[in-house]
Every structure is written in C-alpha cells, then in structure tokens.
Design a protein around this motif. Structure first.
Motif: not given
Length: 59
Positions: A35-50
């Motif tokens: 699971a990738l979690n973090g505060t809003n704007g920490s980069g979780c979504s861009p990191s999970s894409g690839p």
C-alpha cells in the motif's frame, strides 16, 4: 530474488511537467501486498501509475 513480479529502480514519477517523486525504487515479490499512503500531494498517485501499468516508464 526468486518470484519477483515488479521491480522499479531509479524511476522518476511526474505529474504533468512537475517531477512529483524524483527517485523510486520498489521491489514487489509474488503474493506480497503493498500500500502506498501519504498526505495529499505527497506523490502516491504518480508513484503507483507505473507500478500497475497505468503509466509508461520512459528510459
């Protein structure tokens, strides 16, 4: 590592033109849950894409 399904090394994750996460290293072994979690704007979504194939990784 035997049974390795995902390996990312030195991947730069971008959100548009912004370099959201500069250096991602990630190894996920078959059967492992991550699971990738973090505060809003920490980069979780861009990191999970690839990782899940939603984004391509440029050389």
């Amino acid at each position: 590592m035997e049974g390795l399904d995902v390996r990312m090394s030195g991947v730069v994750c971008r959100h548009g033109r912004v370099e959201a996460v500069p250096d991602v290293d990630l190894d996920i072994v078959r059967g492992q849950r991550v699971a990738l979690n973090g505060t809003n704007g920490s980069g979780c979504s861009p990191s999970s894409g690839p990782c899940c194939g939603a984004d391509t990784i440029a050389a």
